[in-house]
Write an enzyme that holds these catalytic residues in place. Structure first.
Site, PDB file in Angstrom:
ATOM      1  N   ASN A 188       1.046  -1.119  -0.095  1.00  0.00           N
ATOM      2  CA  ASN A 188       0.025  -0.168   0.132  1.00  0.00           C
ATOM      3  C   ASN A 188       0.935   1.332  -0.001  1.00  0.00           C
ATOM      4  OD1 ASN A 188       0.555  -0.907   2.811  1.00  0.00           O
ATOM      5  ND2 ASN A 188      -1.083   0.355   3.399  1.00  0.00           N
ATOM      6  N   GLU A 202       0.236   5.327   0.719  1.00  0.00           N
ATOM      7  CA  GLU A 202      -0.816   6.385   1.092  1.00  0.00           C
ATOM      8  C   GLU A 202      -0.130   7.714   0.441  1.00  0.00           C
ATOM      9  OE1 GLU A 202      -1.215   5.531   5.220  1.00  0.00           O
ATOM     10  OE2 GLU A 202      -2.409   3.647   4.808  1.00  0.00           O
ATOM     11  N   CYS A 239      -4.127   0.715  -2.380  1.00  0.00           N
ATOM     12  CA  CYS A 239      -3.836  -0.565  -1.783  1.00  0.00           C
ATOM     13  C   CYS A 239      -2.849  -1.415  -2.343  1.00  0.00           C
ATOM     14  CB  CYS A 239      -5.382  -1.393  -1.748  1.00  0.00           C
ATOM     15  SG  CYS A 239      -6.574  -0.823  -0.723  1.00  0.00           S
ATOM     16  N   GLU A 287      -3.120  -4.592  -3.085  1.00  0.00           N
ATOM     17  CA  GLU A 287      -3.607  -5.189  -4.257  1.00  0.00           C
ATOM     18  C   GLU A 287      -3.620  -4.333  -5.392  1.00  0.00           C
ATOM     19  OE1 GLU A 287      -4.999  -4.882  -1.389  1.00  0.00           O
ATOM     20  OE2 GLU A 287      -6.048  -6.591  -0.572  1.00  0.00           O
ATOM     21  N   CYS A 326     -10.473  -4.943   0.746  1.00  0.00           N
ATOM     22  CA  CYS A 326     -11.630  -3.743   0.942  1.00  0.00           C
ATOM     23  C   CYS A 326     -12.305  -4.001  -0.486  1.00  0.00           C
ATOM     24  CB  CYS A 326     -11.005  -2.482   0.766  1.00  0.00           C
ATOM     25  SG  CYS A 326     -10.332  -1.704  -0.769  1.00  0.00           S
ATOM     26  N   CYS A 349     -10.821  -3.491  -3.984  1.00  0.00           N
ATOM     27  CA  CYS A 349      -9.861  -4.848  -4.339  1.00  0.00           C
ATOM     28  C   CYS A 349     -10.545  -5.818  -4.649  1.00  0.00           C
ATOM     29  CB  CYS A 349      -8.744  -4.957  -3.153  1.00  0.00           C
ATOM     30  SG  CYS A 349      -7.855  -3.442  -2.980  1.00  0.00           S
TER      31      CYS A 349
END
Ligand code: THU
Length: 136
Positions: free
Chosen positions: A43, A45, A54, A56, A86, A89
């Site tokens: 991830n 940010e 993310c 993924e 999430c 994803c």
């Protein structure tokens, strides 16, 4: 080491590279394609929170950039009770997962639970004309 252990270790290793200064929640993802090739992501940010990507998402970008379009097996590692993907994803997995995709959710000690795509995202939205074939 089994293929699945190797995939777990790859996800755990890339998790260490995560850029997550806002949540302090590091996540690593490793995908295995049908031919056994492995792609990873962590991830990333951003101070503008919605810009974050993310783990993924990073792994999907790496896979697509390398010319692959199918995920046969995935491991997601986070340091939480159950670091399930999430909703966004899950939709990514719906786009690129094979029919038999299994997504393994792990903490730092190992895999805790495994899910099919149907379990993660029943009645997923899909268009019929998506080009999932491997690029040549
Ligand atoms: N996160 C992932 O990268 N993958 C998941 O499967 C769950 C959540 C990230 C997003 C955000 O950077 C941090 O974890 C906290 O939500």
């Amino acid at each position: 080491m089994s293929d699945l252990s190797a995939l777990f270790e790859a996800a755990k290793a890339v998790r260490e590279k995560a850029y997550a200064p806002y949540s302090n929640f590091l996540v690593g993802a490793a995908f295995r394609t049908p031919d056994g090739t492995v792609f990873t992501g962590c991830n990333v940010e951003n101070a503008s929170y919605p810009v974050s990507v993310c783990a993924e998402g990073g792994a999907v970008s790496a896979m697509i950039a390398a010319g692959y379009r199918e995920i046969a097996e995935a491991v997601v590692v986070g340091d939480a009770a159950l670091c399930t993907p999430c909703g966004v994803c899950r939709q990514r997995f719906a786009e690129f997962g094979t029919e038999n995709l299994v997504v393994h959710v792990a903490d730092l000690n190992g895999i805790k639970q495994s899910f099919t795509l149907e379990e993660l995202l029943p009645a997923a939205f899909e268009l019929e004309d998506k080009a999932k074939d491997e690029k040549d």
